[in-house]
Design a protein around this motif. Structure first.
Motif, short mmCIF file in Angstrom:
data_model
loop_
_atom_site.label_atom_id
_atom_site.label_comp_id
_atom_site.label_asym_id
_atom_site.label_seq_id
_atom_site.Cartn_x
_atom_site.Cartn_y
_atom_site.Cartn_z
N PHE A 1 58.28 -19.11 -8.14
CA PHE A 1 58.06 -17.66 -8.21
C PHE A 1 59.17 -16.95 -8.99
CE2 PHE A 1 54.85 -18.55 -5.03
CZ PHE A 1 53.83 -17.71 -5.44
N LEU A 2 60.39 -17.45 -8.93
CA LEU A 2 61.45 -16.83 -9.74
C LEU A 2 61.24 -17.10 -11.22
CD1 LEU A 2 64.51 -17.52 -7.44
CD2 LEU A 2 63.56 -15.27 -8.03
N VAL A 3 60.72 -18.27 -11.57
CA VAL A 3 60.37 -18.52 -12.98
C VAL A 3 59.25 -17.57 -13.40
CG1 VAL A 3 59.34 -20.20 -14.57
CG2 VAL A 3 61.22 -20.89 -13.07
N CYS A 4 58.28 -17.33 -12.52
CA CYS A 4 57.21 -16.36 -12.83
C CYS A 4 57.80 -14.97 -13.06
CB CYS A 4 56.19 -16.31 -11.69
SG CYS A 4 55.16 -17.78 -11.54
N ASP B 1 62.70 -26.63 3.50
CA ASP B 1 62.85 -27.42 2.27
C ASP B 1 62.20 -28.79 2.46
OD1 ASP B 1 64.15 -25.51 0.77
OD2 ASP B 1 66.12 -26.03 1.56
N PRO B 2 61.67 -29.39 1.40
CA PRO B 2 61.84 -29.01 0.01
C PRO B 2 60.84 -27.94 -0.47
CG PRO B 2 60.61 -31.05 0.09
CD PRO B 2 60.96 -30.69 1.52
N THR B 3 59.85 -27.61 0.36
CA THR B 3 58.84 -26.64 -0.07
C THR B 3 59.46 -25.29 -0.41
OG1 THR B 3 57.16 -27.75 1.25
CG2 THR B 3 56.70 -25.48 0.59
N GLY B 4 60.33 -24.76 0.46
CA GLY B 4 60.94 -23.45 0.23
C GLY B 4 61.67 -23.39 -1.10
N PHE B 5 62.45 -24.41 -1.40
CA PHE B 5 63.18 -24.46 -2.66
C PHE B 5 62.21 -24.44 -3.84
CE2 PHE B 5 64.77 -27.15 -6.15
CZ PHE B 5 65.90 -26.43 -6.53
N ARG B 6 61.20 -25.28 -3.79
CA ARG B 6 60.23 -25.37 -4.89
C ARG B 6 59.46 -24.07 -5.08
NH1 ARG B 6 58.23 -31.32 -2.99
NH2 ARG B 6 60.00 -32.46 -3.86
N GLY C 1 65.80 -12.44 -1.67
CA GLY C 1 65.30 -11.33 -0.87
C GLY C 1 65.32 -10.01 -1.62
N LEU C 2 66.36 -9.78 -2.40
CA LEU C 2 66.43 -8.55 -3.21
C LEU C 2 65.36 -8.52 -4.29
CD1 LEU C 2 70.30 -8.12 -3.55
CD2 LEU C 2 68.72 -6.68 -2.23
N GLY D 1 55.21 -14.47 -2.51
CA GLY D 1 55.62 -15.83 -2.81
C GLY D 1 57.11 -16.05 -2.57
N LEU D 2 57.91 -15.06 -2.93
CA LEU D 2 59.36 -15.19 -2.71
C LEU D 2 59.69 -15.18 -1.22
CD1 LEU D 2 60.61 -12.97 -5.65
CD2 LEU D 2 60.82 -15.46 -5.43
N VAL D 3 58.99 -14.35 -0.46
CA VAL D 3 59.21 -14.34 1.00
C VAL D 3 58.78 -15.69 1.59
CG1 VAL D 3 58.48 -13.28 3.18
CG2 VAL D 3 59.09 -11.84 1.22
N TRP D 4 57.66 -16.21 1.12
CA TRP D 4 57.22 -17.54 1.56
C TRP D 4 58.31 -18.57 1.28
CZ3 TRP D 4 53.45 -20.86 -1.74
CH2 TRP D 4 53.19 -22.09 -1.11
N GLY D 5 58.88 -18.51 0.09
CA GLY D 5 59.95 -19.44 -0.26
C GLY D 5 61.16 -19.31 0.64
N LEU D 6 61.43 -18.11 1.10
CA LEU D 6 62.57 -17.90 2.00
C LEU D 6 62.33 -18.45 3.40
CD1 LEU D 6 63.70 -14.28 1.04
CD2 LEU D 6 65.01 -16.41 0.71
N ILE D 7 61.09 -18.39 3.87
CA ILE D 7 60.83 -18.80 5.25
C ILE D 7 60.35 -20.25 5.36
CG2 ILE D 7 60.42 -16.45 6.04
CD1 ILE D 7 57.42 -17.01 5.98
N ALA D 8 59.89 -20.84 4.27
CA ALA D 8 59.42 -22.23 4.31
C ALA D 8 60.62 -23.18 4.34
CB ALA D 8 58.57 -22.53 3.07
#
Length: 120
Positions: free
Chosen positions: A82-85, A72-77, A10-11, A63-70
């Motif tokens: 996006f963190l690798v990006c 799993d396993p989609t949210g994790f992936r 989130g940060l 993308g990071l917000v999407w990852g937080l609300i999706a």
């Protein structure tokens, strides 16, 4: 560990949303010029480039917000992708443009990525 990972993601998302606002809307104003160190003429000349960069930072935040609300396993992936990006962009910018980017972008991205991988 899951809560720590979510807070760090989130940060990083908030950081990239802030960068988006600076680059897209405040580039020629005080905060944007302070960030870039450009005089008014250079800020005006580079504003379209900065706005384009800002748009990409907005995509990272979204993308990071999407990852937080999706779920799993989609949210994790999605978070990992996006963190690798973020990390790659921070490393590239740090080595090619300004070393401060390593601390301001790559380090938070790496810390969040590590936390997500540990939690996952």
């Amino acid at each position: 560990m899951d809560a720590v990972a979510n807070v760090l993601v989130g940060l990083v998302a908030a950081l990239h949303a802030y960068i988006m606002v600076l680059e897209m809307f405040l580039w020629e104003k005080g905060p944007g010029r302070k960030l870039s160190g450009f005089d008014p003429a250079m800020a005006r000349a580079t504003a379209p480039l900065a706005a384009n960069q800002g748009l990409y930072n907005g995509f990272l935040a979204a993308g990071l917000v999407w990852g937080l609300i999706a779920g799993d396993p989609t949210g994790f992936r999605v978070q990992v992708f996006f963190l690798v990006c973020v990390l790659v962009a921070g490393l590239y910018g740090g080595f090619t443009a300004n070393r401060r980017i390593l601390v301001a972008q790559a380090l938070p991205g790496a810390l969040a990525l590590g936390a997500v991988l540990l939690a996952g």
